[in-house]
Scaffold this motif. Structure first.
Motif, mmCIF file in Angstrom:
data_model
loop_
_atom_site.group_PDB
_atom_site.id
_atom_site.type_symbol
_atom_site.label_atom_id
_atom_site.label_comp_id
_atom_site.label_asym_id
_atom_site.label_seq_id
_atom_site.Cartn_x
_atom_site.Cartn_y
_atom_site.Cartn_z
ATOM 1 N N HIS A 48 46.720 44.180 52.039
ATOM 2 C CA HIS A 48 45.415 44.029 50.846
ATOM 3 C C HIS A 48 45.887 45.348 49.793
ATOM 4 C CE1 HIS A 48 44.845 46.713 53.801
ATOM 5 N NE2 HIS A 48 43.778 47.537 53.579
ATOM 6 N N ASN A 49 45.026 45.885 48.393
ATOM 7 C CA ASN A 49 44.560 46.386 47.772
ATOM 8 C C ASN A 49 43.954 47.026 48.013
ATOM 9 O OD1 ASN A 49 42.988 44.291 47.273
ATOM 10 N ND2 ASN A 49 43.195 44.706 44.601
ATOM 11 N N GLY A 50 44.027 47.730 46.720
ATOM 12 C CA GLY A 50 42.952 49.044 46.566
ATOM 13 C C GLY A 50 43.685 50.087 46.653
ATOM 14 N N ARG A 172 41.548 38.130 55.743
ATOM 15 C CA ARG A 172 42.792 38.100 55.738
ATOM 16 C C ARG A 172 43.104 36.420 57.070
ATOM 17 N NH1 ARG A 172 47.114 36.281 54.369
ATOM 18 N NH2 ARG A 172 49.307 37.196 55.525
ATOM 19 N N THR A 174 40.928 34.685 57.616
ATOM 20 C CA THR A 174 39.969 33.470 57.377
ATOM 21 C C THR A 174 40.698 33.191 56.458
ATOM 22 O OG1 THR A 174 37.742 34.663 57.356
ATOM 23 C CG2 THR A 174 37.977 32.622 55.939
ATOM 24 N N LEU A 193 34.090 51.174 55.060
ATOM 25 C CA LEU A 193 33.464 51.013 53.973
ATOM 26 C C LEU A 193 32.048 49.941 52.925
ATOM 27 C CD1 LEU A 193 36.346 52.208 52.405
ATOM 28 C CD2 LEU A 193 34.444 53.835 52.830
ATOM 29 N N PRO A 194 31.687 50.146 52.475
ATOM 30 C CA PRO A 194 30.512 49.450 51.361
ATOM 31 C C PRO A 194 31.858 48.180 50.931
ATOM 32 C CG PRO A 194 29.873 51.191 51.460
ATOM 33 C CD PRO A 194 30.932 51.774 51.717
ATOM 34 N N ARG A 195 32.351 48.120 49.755
ATOM 35 C CA ARG A 195 33.630 47.396 49.573
ATOM 36 C C ARG A 195 33.656 46.298 50.645
ATOM 37 N NH1 ARG A 195 39.234 48.675 48.203
ATOM 38 N NH2 ARG A 195 39.336 47.620 47.418
ATOM 39 N N LYS A 198 30.837 43.925 51.904
ATOM 40 C CA LYS A 198 30.964 43.373 50.358
ATOM 41 C C LYS A 198 32.186 42.119 50.472
ATOM 42 C CE LYS A 198 29.859 41.603 47.129
ATOM 43 N NZ LYS A 198 29.938 40.084 46.714
ATOM 44 N N GLN A 199 33.735 42.603 50.295
ATOM 45 C CA GLN A 199 34.413 41.324 49.815
ATOM 46 C C GLN A 199 35.266 40.653 50.805
ATOM 47 O OE1 GLN A 199 37.672 43.905 47.623
ATOM 48 N NE2 GLN A 199 38.617 45.052 48.947
ATOM 49 N N ASP A 203 32.142 37.717 50.890
ATOM 50 C CA ASP A 203 32.748 36.865 50.060
ATOM 51 C C ASP A 203 32.762 35.464 50.776
ATOM 52 O OD1 ASP A 203 32.750 38.479 47.797
ATOM 53 O OD2 ASP A 203 34.881 38.392 47.764
ATOM 54 N N PHE A 204 32.854 35.984 52.761
ATOM 55 C CA PHE A 204 33.367 34.466 53.415
ATOM 56 C C PHE A 204 32.160 34.612 54.269
ATOM 57 C CE2 PHE A 204 37.454 37.179 51.366
ATOM 58 C CZ PHE A 204 37.630 35.600 51.013
ATOM 59 N N ILE B 7 27.794 45.954 45.603
ATOM 60 C CA ILE B 7 28.775 47.257 45.269
ATOM 61 C C ILE B 7 30.165 46.800 44.472
ATOM 62 C CG2 ILE B 7 30.404 48.501 47.446
ATOM 63 C CD1 ILE B 7 27.676 47.843 49.562
ATOM 64 N N CYS B 8 30.708 47.700 44.073
ATOM 65 C CA CYS B 8 31.703 47.803 43.387
ATOM 66 C C CYS B 8 32.816 47.708 44.555
ATOM 67 C CB CYS B 8 32.166 49.226 42.143
ATOM 68 S SG CYS B 8 34.138 48.847 41.907
ATOM 69 N N VAL B 9 34.079 47.405 43.997
ATOM 70 C CA VAL B 9 35.358 46.380 45.414
ATOM 71 C C VAL B 9 36.677 46.666 44.323
ATOM 72 C CG1 VAL B 9 33.738 44.535 46.594
ATOM 73 C CG2 VAL B 9 35.464 43.808 44.563
ATOM 74 N N ASN B 10 36.027 47.440 43.446
ATOM 75 C CA ASN B 10 37.603 48.022 42.706
ATOM 76 C C ASN B 10 38.196 49.466 43.168
ATOM 77 O OD1 ASN B 10 38.551 46.677 40.495
ATOM 78 N ND2 ASN B 10 36.458 47.422 39.287
ATOM 79 N N CYS B 11 37.770 49.825 43.981
ATOM 80 C CA CYS B 11 38.892 50.956 44.745
ATOM 81 C C CYS B 11 37.673 51.603 45.781
ATOM 82 C CB CYS B 11 39.255 52.421 43.558
ATOM 83 S SG CYS B 11 37.717 53.321 43.412
ATOM 84 N N PRO B 12 37.576 52.216 47.626
ATOM 85 C CA PRO B 12 37.709 51.977 48.516
ATOM 86 C C PRO B 12 36.260 53.316 48.267
ATOM 87 C CG PRO B 12 39.484 52.789 48.971
ATOM 88 C CD PRO B 12 39.637 52.164 47.151
ATOM 89 N N ARG B 50 38.212 38.252 42.623
ATOM 90 C CA ARG B 50 39.355 39.403 42.561
ATOM 91 C C ARG B 50 40.492 38.662 43.278
ATOM 92 N NH1 ARG B 50 34.616 40.110 43.304
ATOM 93 N NH2 ARG B 50 33.256 39.919 45.448
ATOM 94 N N THR B 53 45.402 39.104 47.861
ATOM 95 C CA THR B 53 47.027 39.658 48.657
ATOM 96 C C THR B 53 46.976 38.784 49.913
ATOM 97 O OG1 THR B 53 45.616 41.159 50.679
ATOM 98 C CG2 THR B 53 46.587 42.218 48.367
ATOM 99 N N ILE B 69 51.069 39.634 45.992
ATOM 100 C CA ILE B 69 49.627 40.058 45.694
ATOM 101 C C ILE B 69 49.687 39.309 44.386
ATOM 102 C CG2 ILE B 69 50.672 42.537 43.963
ATOM 103 C CD1 ILE B 69 47.935 43.611 44.896
ATOM 104 N N LEU B 76 36.846 34.287 42.410
ATOM 105 C CA LEU B 76 37.083 34.025 44.416
ATOM 106 C C LEU B 76 36.529 32.762 44.827
ATOM 107 C CD1 LEU B 76 35.939 35.261 47.181
ATOM 108 C CD2 LEU B 76 33.928 35.750 46.424
#
Lengths: 420, 121
Positions: A48-50, A172, A174, A193-195, A198-199, A203-204, B7-12, B50, B53, B69, B76
């Motif tokens: 995954h990214n981030g 993943r 899903t 983590l909160p993100r 969410k994602q 999201d699903f 909640i921003c999902v861009n980074c941790p 989104r 990946t 990726i 989404l």
């Protein structure tokens, strides 16, 4: 016996960063020992990214982040022994390892950096009643099967524990066509983590059952179902709240523990809370010349901080090697105060500071509004307002070199909740 | 006026964002620590996007699958459609990190790229 200037145990994000830092600082005779067939460690399965926003100012996948460090290590001619398992470490820095080409070998080192990573808590640690069928995996194990080996471990899945790996696997699996029926978390708040809530879940449309746990598993050869129940403040199941789910797979994402048996056997002092070694401001453990960093020291939530911490541990080792010994003078302890579960590092050297020291710590419970207070005896060094603190998010606080040089009494880092 | 909490999902870091909206018009975005956060919040209120990946099959590689990726975020709501296409992709080692495997994945404008290098086994 072959003697190295430094041996780094573990070729993941911490080990690679430490190796690169040693080389850049003129420590040439080093080796990284890695048990897997390639360097990169757990990042290789974290597709995954981030990753990397702090280190590279880019959003990378885990393997891409690892590749940056592998490339840097290669460019600096870092020697990496692959498929090699360290079987023993002694306090006087003898390292025994085994691999298919050399057999069993013992080497010595002027400095050792432990970059050993962590392991997952498994079923045995959490007491679920019922049968013992196939289909119960730790989340990281299922992640490795899927992302590296290419096998999806199940079609109808439930996840116990809201740790990040479990949340990421919910998304993943899903996307790979499995049905994820829910995630149960024994605590009244999420451990991820909160993100990721969410994602990976929202999201699903995957439900998160807070204050719930799995109470029973069914099935003889393969898992056929599970029961979950709500838990009270004592974390025991509440009668009459049981729900049944027909699933073929249960993933456990119930905590990570620093991989500490090498350090333990070497007689290195361990922290009962982090379950990693106790380190000073140079990242040195209780054994002279043995340093620790990364998830093998305390579990991080961002790889960027692992790389950063490994760099500092390597700089600690560089200093140790250059002056042929440890830091001078007395040490002042740094302890977790109210609301804080641990602090790393655990002590500093006022007469010989390592520089500005950034402390890593975690809060004990979620807090909306809080005040961070760092004090030394009666003297308050710092008060800072903090918002939205979670045990799942590591916090950092800096004490400057000048402040450390002036320390005379024990330091405590405390976080007090403020009612809004 | 309505207020949305995101909640921003861009980074941790997972910044908590607050968006004030009047109908479809965004009046203010607060809580972000970088420009990506503001972009994310604005987009999230229109059509969530989104990064995807996954893995694809690889022949003669050191592993059976190769992580991939998208080079930018995709809608989404198109994730499952995108996955249907990702599942059909098959590549041969060696592959270099960043190598484009699928141009314009399902017409999203994003390329599917290799997220690591993989040598021939």
């Amino acid at each position: 016996m072959r003697n190295y200037q430094a041996v780094i145990i573990g070729g993941g994000s911490a080990g690679l960063s430490a190796a690169v830092t040693l080389k850049k600082n003129g420590i040439e005779d080093i080796v990284v020992i890695e048990k897997d067939m390639e360097p990169g460690g757990i990042l290789e399965q974290c597709i995954h990214n981030g990753f990397g926003l702090q280190t590279f100012k880019e959003q990378l996948s885990g393997p891409a982040y690892a590749e940056r460090y592998v490339r840097m290590a290669r460019e600096l001619n870092v020697d990496i022994k692959l498929n090699t398992m360290v079987t023993k470490l002694t306090a006087d820095r003898h390292i025994s390892y085994v691999n298919p080409s050399e057999g069993a070998v013992t080497v010595s080192a002027d400095a050792v950096i432990l970059a050993v990573g962590c392991y997952e808590r498994a079923r045995g640690a959490i007491n679920i009643t019922g049968t013992r069928p196939a289909g119960v995996y730790t989340a990281g194990q299922a992640q490795r099967y899927l992302n590296i080996e290419g096998y999806l471990v199940g079609k109808k899945v439930f996840i116990l524990g809201s740790g990040d790996i479990g949340l990421i696997m919910a998304r993943r699996m899903t996307l790979e066509g499995a049905e994820v029926l829910g995630v149960a978390e024994i605590m009244p708040y999420s451990n991820g983590l909160p993100r990721n809530i969410k994602q990976c879940l929202e999201d699903f449309g995957i439900p998160l059952y807070l204050s719930h746990t799995v109470t029973k598993t069914y099935g003889r050869d393969r898992l056929e179902g599970i029961d979950i129940a709500q838990v009270g403040p004592d974390r025991n199941p509440i009668e009459g709240t049981t729900q049944h789910f027909d699933v073929d797979t249960l993933l456990l994402s119930v905590g990570l523990i620093p991989e500490n048996h090498l350090a333990d056997e070497a007689g290195i002092r361990m922290d009962p809370v982090t379950r990693g070694p106790v380190v000073d401001d140079y990242y040195m453990t209780s054994a002279d010349g043995i340093f620790a960093c990364g998830n093998g020291l305390h579990v991080h939530d961002l790889v960027d901080f692992v790389s950063l911490q490994a760099e500092r541990a390597a700089l600690g080792a560089v200093k140790y090697l250059q002056r042929e010994g440890k830091a001078r003078g007395n040490t002042i302890k740094v302890r977790p105060g109210e609301g804080v579960s641990y602090t790393v590092p655990a002590c500093v050297h006022p007469e010989d500071p390592s520089g500005n020291v950034e402390f890593f710590f975690r809060v004990r419970k979620p807090m909306d509004e809080a005040v961070l207070e760092i004090r030394s005896g009666d003297k308050v060094l710092r008060t800072l307002k903090k918002r939205k603190l979670m045990p799942s998010e590591m916090e950092r606080a800096l004490i400057t070199e000048k402040e450390i040089a002036a320390l005379r009494e024990e330091v405590t880092i405390a976080v007090r909740e403020v009612q809004a | 006026m309505i207020t949305k909490e995101l909640i921003c999902v861009n980074c941790p870091m997972g910044c908590r964002l607050k968006v004030e909206m009047e109908g479809k018009e965004i009046l203010s975005i607060t809580g972000n620590t970088c420009p990506r956060g503001a972009e994310y919040a604005a987009q999230e209120c229109v059509r969530p996007m989104r990064i995807l990946t996954s893995t694809v099959k690889i022949d003669h590689g050191t592993h059976r699958v190769l992580p991939v990726i998208t080079d930018k975020a995709i809608p989404l709501d198109l994730m499952f459609k995108a996955m249907d296409e990702v599942r059909t992709v098959r590549v041969t080692a060696p592959v270099a990190e960043g190598q484009v495997l699928v141009h314009d994945l399902i017409g999203s404008g994003a390329d599917l790229i290799a997220s690591r290098s993989m040598e021939k086994n």
